[in-house]
Design a protein around this motif. Structure first.
Motif, mmCIF file in Angstrom:
data_model
loop_
_atom_site.group_PDB
_atom_site.id
_atom_site.type_symbol
_atom_site.label_atom_id
_atom_site.label_comp_id
_atom_site.label_asym_id
_atom_site.label_seq_id
_atom_site.Cartn_x
_atom_site.Cartn_y
_atom_site.Cartn_z
ATOM 1 N N ASN A 1 67.029 23.941 -1.587
ATOM 2 C CA ASN A 1 67.759 23.359 -0.452
ATOM 3 C C ASN A 1 67.477 24.123 0.838
ATOM 4 O OD1 ASN A 1 69.045 21.395 -2.053
ATOM 5 N ND2 ASN A 1 70.564 22.892 -2.726
ATOM 6 N N LEU A 2 67.468 25.449 0.752
ATOM 7 C CA LEU A 2 67.199 26.257 1.937
ATOM 8 C C LEU A 2 65.769 26.043 2.445
ATOM 9 C CD1 LEU A 2 68.943 29.642 1.006
ATOM 10 C CD2 LEU A 2 69.770 27.820 2.517
ATOM 11 N N LEU A 3 64.829 25.882 1.505
ATOM 12 C CA LEU A 3 63.446 25.645 1.914
ATOM 13 C C LEU A 3 63.324 24.328 2.668
ATOM 14 C CD1 LEU A 3 60.422 26.394 1.850
ATOM 15 C CD2 LEU A 3 60.270 25.182 -0.345
ATOM 16 N N LEU A 4 63.967 23.270 2.177
ATOM 17 C CA LEU A 4 63.899 21.975 2.848
ATOM 18 C C LEU A 4 64.519 22.049 4.246
ATOM 19 C CD1 LEU A 4 64.810 19.498 -0.050
ATOM 20 C CD2 LEU A 4 62.561 20.209 0.724
ATOM 21 N N ARG A 5 65.650 22.729 4.365
ATOM 22 C CA ARG A 5 66.285 22.841 5.681
ATOM 23 C C ARG A 5 65.438 23.670 6.641
ATOM 24 N NH1 ARG A 5 70.975 23.093 2.261
ATOM 25 N NH2 ARG A 5 72.299 21.258 2.609
ATOM 26 N N GLU A 6 64.744 24.663 6.108
ATOM 27 C CA GLU A 6 63.878 25.483 6.961
ATOM 28 C C GLU A 6 62.739 24.650 7.534
ATOM 29 O OE1 GLU A 6 60.863 29.308 6.494
ATOM 30 O OE2 GLU A 6 62.506 29.054 5.070
ATOM 31 N N ASP B 1 62.355 19.882 13.747
ATOM 32 C CA ASP B 1 63.378 19.332 14.640
ATOM 33 C C ASP B 1 63.393 20.069 15.979
ATOM 34 O OD1 ASP B 1 65.610 17.474 15.019
ATOM 35 O OD2 ASP B 1 66.830 19.296 15.104
ATOM 36 N N ALA B 2 63.091 21.374 15.931
ATOM 37 C CA ALA B 2 63.086 22.167 17.162
ATOM 38 C C ALA B 2 61.881 21.869 18.037
ATOM 39 C CB ALA B 2 63.135 23.649 16.813
ATOM 40 N N ASN C 1 63.564 9.599 19.454
ATOM 41 C CA ASN C 1 63.927 8.443 18.630
ATOM 42 C C ASN C 1 63.755 8.703 17.135
ATOM 43 O OD1 ASN C 1 64.486 6.864 20.950
ATOM 44 N ND2 ASN C 1 62.290 6.417 21.167
ATOM 45 N N VAL C 2 63.257 9.886 16.783
ATOM 46 C CA VAL C 2 63.032 10.226 15.372
ATOM 47 C C VAL C 2 63.966 11.361 14.981
ATOM 48 C CG1 VAL C 2 61.385 11.044 13.661
ATOM 49 C CG2 VAL C 2 60.630 9.491 15.477
ATOM 50 N N VAL C 3 64.729 11.145 13.910
ATOM 51 C CA VAL C 3 65.659 12.150 13.400
ATOM 52 C C VAL C 3 65.064 12.772 12.139
ATOM 53 C CG1 VAL C 3 67.974 12.576 12.490
ATOM 54 C CG2 VAL C 3 67.631 10.913 14.334
#
Length: 421
Positions: A279-284, A290-291, A297-299
């Motif tokens: 989970n942490l890897l995916l969020r990283e 995202d930054a 228009n893309v999330v």
């Protein structure tokens, strides 16, 4: 007086007759002894010569047998009038060699070969037996009796005896196994094909890279030249944003080249398996993109379980695979979302990146999509190396990649990893 003279004359005559008789008998006997001695000497010489010849023949046979053993050959003889073959010696070291019994017809032996070789070998033997050719040399595959396997053989043959009209009567030949030779030949052909493919890929690589590098460089140089001429802060900021985008594209381009070069050279970092939270890897990965995203228009989001889920694998390589997937997803998604997530099966975990972009045509949604320099859309910048890098990295950590897509409805790229370490 008269009687005495007569007796004396008789005695002298008797002695004379005895000496004559002795000479008459002795000379032939002496000649016979001399002739017998000469004959005996000649017989002894002939016997000595024959013994020497036998010694030479024995040494010749030993040397001949040694050569046959060293070369692992079998020798055979064809009786042309009867059309039969007899193997006289066989020093091949394979237990599955086909050795026909003495007097086997030539055609029977040809029938033991694979169909592609049988006709060619039968024709060659027929030409040799008919005297149309003097020598014979062929390579062929032999079917192993009572098996579906084959082996490679090579035969040499020549005419040994002819009749008074010059027609062949006897043919002698040798046969040997050449499986190792054929393996070497196949390896050389594969090496040549790989070298040719490598040369082609290098040419394609240079062509693609030169085109890809030129595009962002032209943008960076061009926008940098007109940046001082900007009339407003808004226009200046737009130019700065475009320069940043092309800088980022150029950096990704060089990252792809470096990664591919490492994989090609086999000098990438050693595989290091650790226990980490998926989970942490995916969020990283999601936070990184995202930054830096430029399209509002893309999330970019993560669909994961609330509790931690640990996997054992190479974290850096998995991170690079997901990074490449998200790069592609953002590139082909004008609006909507790019989602990272995973599903757990009985013996593996599937980690995926799903987008709502333009999708991939059905004819391109296959394994070839993960080859080098394959691009879904030639009008969108990219080297075509990203997915190839993903596949190579996935293989290195014991996984495999795949894709599911529908044109106009987005795509899902995944990597499957075994749960066992």
């Amino acid at each position: 007086m008269t009687n005495a003279c007569s007796l004396m004359l008789f005695a002298i005559a008797s002695v004379f007759d005895t000496e004559v008789l002795i000479w008459l008998l002795g000379v032939p006997i002496l000649l016979g002894i001399i002739l017998l001695f000469v004959y005996q000497v000649r017989q002894n010489r002939q016997l000595t010569d024959e013994v020497a010849q036998l010694g030479k023949m024995k040494r010749h046979n030993i040397e001949f047998e040694l050569v046959l053993k060293a070369m692992k050959l079998s020798t055979w003889r064809v009786d042309v009038p009867s059309g039969t073959v007899t193997f006289e010696s066989d020093y091949r070291d394979r237990l599955d060699d086909y050795t026909p019994p003495p007097g086997t017809p030539v055609q029977t032996i040809c029938d033991q070969l694979v169909p592609d070789d049988a006709k060619r070998i039968a024709k060659g033997m027929a030409d040799l037996m008919a005297g149309r050719i003097d020598e014979y040399h062929e390579q062929y595959q032999v079917r192993i009796p009572h098996s579906d396997r084959t082996y490679w053989g090579e035969s040499f043959a020549t005419i040994d005896k002819r009749d008074i009209e010059g027609h062949p009567q006897t043919i002698v030949g040798t046969t040997m196994r050449i499986d190792e030779q054929k393996q070497i030949e196949r390896a050389l052909v594969e090496a040549r094909n790989q070298a040719e493919e490598s040369d082609r890929l290098k040419s394609a690589f240079l062509a693609n890279i030169s085109h890809e590098v030129r595009t962002p460089l032209n943008a960076i140089v061009g926008f940098s030249d007109i940046l001082p001429l900007a009339r407003s802060d808004e226009e200046r900021q737009q130019l700065v944003d475009l320069i940043k985008q092309n800088n980022a594209h150029l950096l990704r381009l060089f990252d792809d080249m470096v990664n591919m070069s490492k994989l090609e050279a086999g000098s990438s970092e050693s595989l290091v398996k650790t226990d980490f939270d998926l989970n942490l890897l995916l969020r990283e990965v999601a936070d990184k993109h995202d930054a830096t995203r430029t399209n509002p228009n893309v999330v970019i989001e993560v669909q994961a379980a609330e509790q931690a889920y640990s996997v054992v694998s190479d974290r850096n390589r998995l991170y690079e695979i997901l990074n490449q997937y998200v790069n592609n997803a953002v590139k082909f998604t004008a609006e909507g979302s790019v989602t990272l997530g995973y599903d757990i099966a009985d013996d593996n975990v599937r980690i995926w990146v799903r987008d709502t972009g333009k999708g991939i045509p059905a004819d391109k949604c296959n394994e070839r999509l993960f080859e080098r320099f394959v691009k879904v859309d030639e009008f969108i910048p990219g080297t075509g190396l990203g997915l190839s890098i993903c596949r190579s990295l996935a293989i290195s950590i014991g996984g495999h990649v795949g894709v599911a897509s529908e044109l106009g409805h987005g795509s899902t790229f995944w990597v499957d990893l075994p749960l066992s370490a």
